[in-house]
Each structure stands twice: as structure tokens, then as C-alpha cells.
Design a protein around this motif. Structure first.
Motif: not given
Length: 402
Positions: A92-101
Motif C-alpha cells: 500500500l502506498l501512503p499517498r493512495f492511503a491518504y486519499y482513501w482516508a
């Protein structure tokens, strides 16, 4: 049916991809210069001599502001009301995780309405779509580009609102004879008092000042018969009440309740939070009670036009008086005597009426422009949220090639 990216993606829980870490009190590691950023829900606000984590992470609010996740990288410290995440970057890429969050239903998850709280269990249990790493990177890049354009549009409109608000204050200052620069510096009248004008504390032109009782909070009722006006109902830059659904309550009877019941022409002034927000009671809003955070000023309407008085409150001089008189730490407030002692220069009632008519016309144009900008911001934020949600759930093809 047209296939979407989501058709080939799997899903899992965030807890299978990341560990949630607790923030900590920073007082023992705070430094005035250098060090590492300390993050709260609003972003970096202090520096620390040590750090809790080094790398990319998504931060989540634990108490208070829980609906604003942050993406950070490098060495950092988080306050004890924030969670940080240690993400398995092989999946999981943190930037993708941020947008998901940013798409999570934080409002529905909050455990306490008085002080919203989040648990790490809820965050870890949240479902997340899991495209391949190249797809995640492409989606994050796409959202970086698109949201940057939307954010720039929002920033321009926020700047416009600031400029329009300043223009409004200047117009009011000039009309009532108070100059913004002088008022902010000294709170004194600009130049010579015009003939026929009287300069004195507000108390000379009022019948009484009151506010709601601190004990009235216990009288909230599901189907009360009385309307309860709160500080959030007052506008920061207008003289009207906000068109919101107001709390209904059952209030105690007696003289205190009668005094705090609004009548047409009453002036309402916030005495905590947004100091100096103001409204004038007209027909539809009469017969409501005020909270302990709102001063109800009953004017001598034979000598003072309520809207003229409200314009004075919203002027630079009015704001300067309230800011100077305010007391308290994290929650500043005014006393009712502070309201009574606000200096006000008053011409004849006929001249007051003329000034109000001119200001109503000028501020109506400015307020319309401000409202247009606010609606544009609201629509842009809705578009931003919808775009992010569609991209991270695979409902749209964000230019991803596989």
C-alpha cells in the motif's frame, strides 16, 4: 455493462496493511528552533527534539477534529490526540492511503458528540480497495494533479472573500466616521466629531443588556416549544441570523426567562468564540431565547436605530474594543459590562436612518459577491470529495494503464 477498474481490484481492511501508533504528549521534547515537526489535526504547530516515526504516514485524529487525515513524511512527532500509521509499503502506498482516508465516514464513527473521538479499532476495520502498486501510484499522481487545481480555485475564492470582507469593513468605517487604521491602533474617533453627534458608551442608548443562563443547557427537549438562539446562528460579516435549524428547548419560567426572550429590534452580539458577530432581530426571529454566549441588547429605539448600532459593532472600532476587552485563555470571552461600555458615536435618528440605507445598499452587493464565492467553494469541495472517492474505489478510470 462497462467494466470499471474496481472489477479487477481486491479489498481488505486497513489493519491488514498498516499498524496504528499512538501520539504522545510533546511538552518534554518541545524546542523553539530546529528539531522535528509536531503534528496536530491542523498540521504542524510545534517542533520537538525527538520523533515518534520516520517515513511516510497517514495521520488520523483521535479526539476533537477527527475528520481531517494528514499525509506526512520524514521524521515527526504527533500529539496525544492523533494516531499515526506505519504502512506496509510493499502492498500500500501512503499517498493512495491518504486519499482513501479522506473518504471515511468519520462523522458516523465518532463515539462522543460533545468531543468526537475515534478508536484505532474502527480505523483498522475500515475496508480499502487494493489495486496494484503501479495503479495506486498512477491514481495518487492523478489526484495530486486534479486536487491541486481544485485547491487553487478554492484558495482564490477564499482570498476574494477576505478582500470583499475587508472592503465591507472599510465601507462601514467610512460611513460611521471610524477609520480602520485609527480604530485598530487606538479605538478613537477619527478627527473632529461632527455637529449633532454624541460620543459615549453604548449604555447611554440602551434599556438593558442580558444573556441566557448557564443552566439552560439542561432544558434541551426533543419537542420543545421555544426557539433557542446560539452563537453559531450569528453571522461574522452580516447583520442577520443564519438560516439554520435552531435547537428547541423547554426553558425555565420567571423574570430571567422573560428578559432573555428576544423582541423585534433587539441587538444580538457574540460574547465568546467569534467575538463581535452580530444580528438584529426582525419579525421572524422574535420570540426566541438566547444562550449564555450571546448578549441581548435592548435598545432605546427612539434614539438609536438597531441596524446603525449593529454596523458600529461590525466596524473596525467595534472589533478593536471587543478584542481589547476580551479575557480568558483558550476560550476568550466578553463580560456584559464590556458590551455596555463599547464607545459609539451617534448622530440624529434621521441621519442614522440615512446611513443605514446607504450601507444596506453597499453591503448587499458585497454580501452577494461573498455568497457567490462561498457557493463556488462549497461546490468545488464537493467535486473534490466525489473525485477522490470515485478514483480510490475504482468507479472511474483515472488514466491508469495496466
Amino acid at each position: 455493462m462497462t467494466a470499471t477498474p474496481a472489477d479487477r481490484w481486491g479489498t481488505t481492511t486497513f489493519g491488514r496493511l498498516a499498524r496504528i501508533g499512538n501520539g504522545a504528549d510533546y511538552s518534554n521534547v518541545e524546542v523553539s528552533e530546529g528539531g522535528y515537526p509536531v503534528y496536530g489535526s491542523g498540521g504542524e504547530f510545534r517542533r520537538a527534539s525527538s520523533y515518534l516515526f520516520d517515513g511516510e504516514s497517514v495521520l488520523f485524529g483521535r479526539k476533537g477534529t477527527v475528520d481531517r487525515p494528514l499525509y506526512v513524511e520524514g521524521k515527526f512527532w504527533t500529539v496525544d490526540t492523533m494516531f499515526y500509521s506505519v504502512i506496509d509499503r510493499s502492498r500500500l502506498l501512503p499517498r493512495f492511503a491518504y486519499y482513501w482516508a479522506t473518504t471515511l465516514p468519520f462523522g458516523a464513527w465518532a463515539t462522543d458528540t460533545a468531543l468526537p473521538s475515534m478508536t484505532s479499532t474502527a480505523i483498522k476495520a475500515a475496508r480499502i480497495a487494493l489495486p496494484s502498486l503501479p495503479e495506486q501510484r498512477a491514481i495518487a499522481d492523478y489526484l495530486d494533479r486534479e486536487t491541486a487545481q481544485i485547491d487553487a480555485f478554492i484558495a482564490k475564492n477564499e482570498e476574494l472573500i477576505t478582500l470583499l470582507t475587508e472592503r465591507r469593513i472599510v465601507a462601514v468605517d467610512l460611513a460611521i466616521g471610524w477609520g480602520s487604521a485609527s480604530a485598530e491602533a487606538t479605538g478613537e474617533w477619527l478627527g473632529r466629531l461632527p455637529a449633532g453627534w454624541s460620543l459615549a458608551p453604548l449604555r447611554r442608548w440602551i434599556r438593558f443588556v442580558t444573556s441566557g443562563s448557564r443552566g439552560w443547557g439542561q432544558f434541551y427537549a426533543d419537542e420543545g416549544s421555544d426557539v433557542f438562539l446560539r452563537i453559531g446562528d450569528l453571522q461574522r460579516d452580516r447583520l442577520e441570523l443564519r438560516p439554520v435549524e435552531r435547537q428547541r428547548v423547554e426553558l425555565p419560567q420567571g423574570e430571567e426567562g422573560v428578559r432573555a426572550l428576544t423582541q423585534i429590534g433587539d441587538l444580538l452580539i457574540s460574547i465568546t468564540a467569534d467575538l463581535g458577530s452580530v444580528a438584529v432581530i426582525d419579525g421572524p426571529d422574535s420570540g426566541a431565547y438566547v444562550s449564555q454566549h450571546v448578549a441581548l441588547v435592548r435598545l432605546d429605539r427612539d434614539r438609536l436605530n438597531p441596524r446603525f448600532a449593529a454596523y458600529v459593532v461590525s466596524s473596525s472600532a467595534g472589533k478593536a474594543h471587543f478584542e481589547k476587552a476580551a479575557y480568558g485563555g483558550t476560550k476568550i470571552q466578553l463580560s456584559l459590562p464590556d458590551v455596555r461600555e463599547m464607545p459609539i458615536a451617534v448622530p440624529s435618528l434621521e441621519e442614522q436612518d440615512g446611513i443605514v440605507q446607504r450601507l444596506d445598499a453597499v453591503t448587499a452587493e458585497v454580501d452577494a459577491a461573498i455568497e457567490t464565492a462561498r457557493k463556488a467553494i462549497l461546490l468545488a469541495r464537493e467535486r473534490r470529495a466525489a473525485l477522490i472517492s470515485a478514483a480510490v474505489t475504482g468507479k472511474i478510470d483515472a488514466g491508469v494503464s495496466v
